[in-house]
Design an enzyme around this catalytic site. Structure first.
Site, PDB file in Angstrom:
ATOM      1  CG  ASN A 137       7.549  18.183   8.609  1.00 55.07           C
ATOM      2  OD1 ASN A 137       7.236  18.014   9.695  1.00 55.07           O
ATOM      3  ND2 ASN A 137       7.911  17.288   7.737  1.00 55.07           N
ATOM      4  CD1 TRP A 138       7.687  24.278  11.196  1.00 54.92           C
ATOM      5  CD2 TRP A 138       6.750  24.575  13.695  1.00 54.92           C
ATOM      6  NE1 TRP A 138       7.032  25.213  11.223  1.00 54.92           N
ATOM      7  CE2 TRP A 138       6.950  25.724  12.695  1.00 54.92           C
ATOM      8  CE3 TRP A 138       7.119  24.276  15.167  1.00 54.92           C
ATOM      9  CZ2 TRP A 138       6.052  26.403  12.915  1.00 54.92           C
ATOM     10  CZ3 TRP A 138       6.461  24.912  15.207  1.00 54.92           C
ATOM     11  CH2 TRP A 138       5.561  26.739  14.746  1.00 54.92           C
ATOM     12  CE  LYS A 139      11.138  17.006   8.121  1.00 54.82           C
ATOM     13  NZ  LYS A 139      12.891  16.380   7.215  1.00 54.82           N
ATOM     14  CG  HIS A 143       8.112  12.768   5.833  1.00 51.95           C
ATOM     15  ND1 HIS A 143       8.646  12.330   6.184  1.00 51.95           N
ATOM     16  CD2 HIS A 143       7.835  13.581   5.586  1.00 51.95           C
ATOM     17  CE1 HIS A 143      10.138  13.433   5.822  1.00 51.95           C
ATOM     18  NE2 HIS A 143       9.257  14.425   4.941  1.00 51.95           N
ATOM     19  CD  GLU A 178      11.821  12.852   8.465  1.00 51.55           C
ATOM     20  OE1 GLU A 178      11.499  13.402   8.678  1.00 51.55           O
ATOM     21  OE2 GLU A 178      12.856  13.322   7.462  1.00 51.55           O
ATOM     22  CD  GLU A 221       9.003  16.226   1.558  1.00 52.56           C
ATOM     23  OE1 GLU A 221       9.005  17.217   2.116  1.00 52.56           O
ATOM     24  OE2 GLU A 221       9.026  14.859   2.426  1.00 52.56           O
ATOM     25  N   GLY A 242      17.322  16.798   3.987  1.00 51.60           N
ATOM     26  CA  GLY A 242      17.681  17.738   5.163  1.00 51.60           C
ATOM     27  C   GLY A 242      19.803  17.451   4.567  1.00 51.60           C
ATOM     28  CB  SER A 280      18.015  20.967   0.013  1.00 53.70           C
ATOM     29  OG  SER A 280      18.105  19.680   1.224  1.00 53.70           O
ATOM     30  N   GLY A 309      11.091  21.770   5.610  1.00 56.18           N
ATOM     31  CA  GLY A 309      11.793  21.085   6.573  1.00 56.18           C
ATOM     32  C   GLY A 309      12.754  22.572   7.327  1.00 56.18           C
ATOM     33  N   GLY A 310      13.743  21.913   7.330  1.00 56.28           N
ATOM     34  CA  GLY A 310      15.083  22.866   7.933  1.00 56.28           C
ATOM     35  C   GLY A 310      14.517  24.633   8.020  1.00 56.28           C
TER      36      GLY A 310
HETATM   37  P1  13P Z   1      14.335  19.547   4.375  1.00 56.35           P
HETATM   38  O1  13P Z   1      13.238  21.080   4.267  1.00 56.35           O
HETATM   39  O2  13P Z   1      14.678  20.339   5.604  1.00 56.35           O
HETATM   40  O3  13P Z   1      15.218  18.942   3.252  1.00 56.35           O
HETATM   41  O4  13P Z   1      12.769  18.611   4.401  1.00 56.35           O
HETATM   42  C1  13P Z   1      12.074  18.941   3.931  1.00 56.35           C
HETATM   43  C2  13P Z   1      10.843  17.930   4.582  1.00 56.35           C
HETATM   44  O5  13P Z   1      10.996  16.443   4.430  1.00 56.35           O
HETATM   45  C3  13P Z   1      10.031  18.562   4.589  1.00 56.35           C
HETATM   46  O6  13P Z   1       8.577  17.397   4.997  1.00 56.35           O
END
Ligand code: 13P
Length: 256
Positions: free
Chosen positions: A8-10, A95, A97, A167, A173, A212, A233-234
């Site tokens: 997920n590149w957000k 998600h 967020e 998650e 993050g 993470s 994510g990251g």
């Molecule tokens: P991180 O891997 O950056 O913690 O993000 C996880 C995430 O929200 C994937 O959707």
């Protein structure tokens, strides 16, 4: 058992950075181990580009969000059908967020899952508790309610098409991942809820861990019997780290 790694590149990467990352992924695709389903989810403007650049590679393109309506006066929104028409194969739904910053409710999540399924693409359904929920010991209650609200009423054949991602919000993050034991415990709990909703399909639904997750902790996290890969994510913003996660998921894959 199906094993999935989804990136997920957000809201990261501009066009040239997205092209660079897609180029690295496309180049490495031939060396990817078979047996892991791999998705990348860039931002909307780059979805078609990603589909084009990953043509022939065993990496499918996912979107990060969609609206539940088929079409209409919803300025700024994108429908599931639009995604499918661009060659997008999956869509992240629910998600944290989206829930936190855009007021997405469980009811909207349910409607979006149905919209995504109706156009033949895969919902990657996300659930997870806040730090306060875990500290108060009500994490299972919260996640159980999310799963119930989002998935109740879906027929078995729809459930079979689902990917679920756990998650924990406090791990996203933050660099503070759930422990392998915390992840497995919640995944087993979610599996139990899925079993109650769709007894025939539950064992085959991949449940991904997100929060993470990186090459340094993935082998331990993916070892849990109910952990079937990761939503990243990251670490998905770096081709080397992301590809390493695919290799680790392959090593930790559960037997069919
Ligand atoms: P991180 O891997 O950056 O913690 O993000 C996880 C995430 O929200 C994937 O959707």
């Amino acid at each position: 058992m199906r094993t999935v790694i989804a990136g997920n590149w957000k809201m990261n990467k501009d066009r040239s950075q997205a092209l660079q990352l897609l180029g690295h992924l496309a180049q490495a695709a031939a060396e990817l181990p078979a047996g892991v389903e791999v998705f990348v989810a860039p931002a909307f403007p780059f979805l078609s580009l990603a589909v084009e650049r990953l043509q022939g590679a065993p990496i499918a393109v996912a979107a990060q969000h969609c609206h539940e309506a088929v079409s209409g006066a919803y300025t700024g929104e994108v429908s599931a059908g639009m995604l499918a028409s661009c060659g997008v194969k999956a869509c992240i739904v629910g998600h944290s967020e989206r829930r936190q910053y855009f007021g997405e409710t469980d009811a909207a999540v349910h409607a979006r899952i149905k919209a995504v399924l109706s156009v033949g693409i895969t919902p990657i359904y996300c659930c997870g508790e806040l730090r306060a929920d875990r500290e108060a010991g009500r994490h299972q209650e919260v996640v159980g309610a999310q799963v119930h609200e989002a998935l109740t009423g879906l027929p078995g054949e729809a459930m079979a098409k689902l990917i679920v991602a756990y998650e924990p919000v406090w791990a996203i993050g933050t660099g503070l991942n759930a422990t392998a034991a915390q992840a497995q415990e919640m995944h087993a709990f979610i599996r139990g809820r899925l079993r109650a909703l769709a007894p025939e399909q539950a064992e085959g639904i991949p449940i991904l861990y997100g929060g993470s997750c990186k090459p340094e902790n993935a082998a331990e996290l993916f070892a849990g019997p109910d952990v079937n890969g990761g939503l990243i994510g990251g670490a998905s913003l770096d081709a080397g780290a992301f590809l390493e996660l695919v290799r680790i998921a392959h090593r930790m894959k559960k037997p069919e």
